[in-house]
Design an enzyme around this catalytic site. Structure first.
Site, PDB file in Angstrom:
ATOM      1  N   ARG A  58      56.737  34.875  45.409  1.00  0.00           N
ATOM      2  CA  ARG A  58      57.404  35.844  46.279  1.00  0.00           C
ATOM      3  C   ARG A  58      58.898  35.625  46.105  1.00  0.00           C
ATOM      4  O   ARG A  58      59.378  34.502  46.214  1.00  0.00           O
ATOM      5  CB  ARG A  58      56.985  35.610  47.738  1.00  0.00           C
ATOM      6  CG  ARG A  58      57.790  36.350  48.800  1.00  0.00           C
ATOM      7  CD  ARG A  58      57.568  37.848  48.695  1.00  0.00           C
ATOM      8  NE  ARG A  58      58.065  38.568  49.847  1.00  0.00           N
ATOM      9  CZ  ARG A  58      59.325  38.966  50.007  1.00  0.00           C
ATOM     10  NH1 ARG A  58      60.238  38.677  49.106  1.00  0.00           N
ATOM     11  NH2 ARG A  58      59.662  39.647  51.075  1.00  0.00           N
ATOM     12  N   GLU A  66      57.485  48.392  50.568  1.00  0.00           N
ATOM     13  CA  GLU A  66      56.045  48.248  50.364  1.00  0.00           C
ATOM     14  C   GLU A  66      55.575  49.385  49.451  1.00  0.00           C
ATOM     15  O   GLU A  66      56.212  50.437  49.372  1.00  0.00           O
ATOM     16  CB  GLU A  66      55.310  48.306  51.702  1.00  0.00           C
ATOM     17  CG  GLU A  66      55.685  47.183  52.654  1.00  0.00           C
ATOM     18  CD  GLU A  66      55.305  45.806  52.147  1.00  0.00           C
ATOM     19  OE1 GLU A  66      54.319  45.677  51.390  1.00  0.00           O
ATOM     20  OE2 GLU A  66      55.985  44.835  52.531  1.00  0.00           O
ATOM     21  N   ARG A 100      52.232  31.444  48.878  1.00  0.00           N
ATOM     22  CA  ARG A 100      52.966  31.826  47.671  1.00  0.00           C
ATOM     23  C   ARG A 100      54.215  30.961  47.589  1.00  0.00           C
ATOM     24  O   ARG A 100      54.783  30.580  48.611  1.00  0.00           O
ATOM     25  CB  ARG A 100      53.397  33.296  47.728  1.00  0.00           C
ATOM     26  CG  ARG A 100      52.258  34.270  47.851  1.00  0.00           C
ATOM     27  CD  ARG A 100      52.745  35.678  48.016  1.00  0.00           C
ATOM     28  NE  ARG A 100      53.479  35.831  49.270  1.00  0.00           N
ATOM     29  CZ  ARG A 100      53.864  36.991  49.784  1.00  0.00           C
ATOM     30  NH1 ARG A 100      53.614  38.117  49.148  1.00  0.00           N
ATOM     31  NH2 ARG A 100      54.515  37.044  50.932  1.00  0.00           N
TER      32      ARG A 100
END
Length: 169
Positions: A58, A66, A100
């Protein structure tokens, strides 16, 4: 109720905790070199390390729209053009709640986190921001109406506000 340990046990526990902190910190100190094998959206990739481990990354300090937001698919396409199939250097910062690695990503000498903001494909993520150059890049992209900044004003919603509105429903 308070648990009391003998002094030698307490010292040992502190030593173990300090060692774990040092190990964790050193794990994030060294850059990782890997090949990008997946682009999930405008701020998340999957890389394959030389020892064949897949790691989800990330991007630190930025937040891209998004996929279902206006400009979300274009942000993903732009990131794909920049890194897909290429070797990158990843400088880990932390891990997030989804496990992540949150990192700065470089392709050659290019700071991809910064490049995404400069291209108007991501916001400087104020909640986690430590690099003021990302704010400057965002301001320049906005003023030049680059990328998502060329959208109609009612289509420009920071992803963190968009996510919050979706979860509030």
């Amino acid at each position: 109720m308070r648990i009391r340990f003998p002094a030698h046990t307490a010292r040992l526990l502190l030593l173990i905790a300090a060692a774990l902190i040092l190990i964790t910190a050193s794990a994030f100190a060294d850059p990782i070199t890997a090949r990008v094998v997946g682009v999930h959206d405008g701020d998340t990739i999957t890389v394959l390390t030389p020892d064949k481990r897949q790691i989800k990354i990330r991007f630190a300090e930025i937040d891209a729209p998004e996929l279902s937001q206006p400009y979300g698919k274009k942000a993903k396409q732009l990131l794909s053009l920049m890194v897909f199939g290429k070797d990158v250097s990843i400088t880990p910062v932390t891990t997030d709640r989804y496990r992540r690695i949150v990192a700065r990503v470089f392709q050659g000498n290019s700071d991809i986190n910064l490049a995404m903001v400069q291209a108007g494909a991501a916001w400087a993520y104020r909640q986690y921001l430590t690099d003021p150059s990302l704010l400057e890049a965002e301001s320049e992209a906005r003023n030049a109406r680059t990328g998502l900044w060329a959208l109609q004003p009612d289509q420009i919603t920071p992803p963190w506000e968009w996510r919050h509105a979706r979860t509030a429903r």
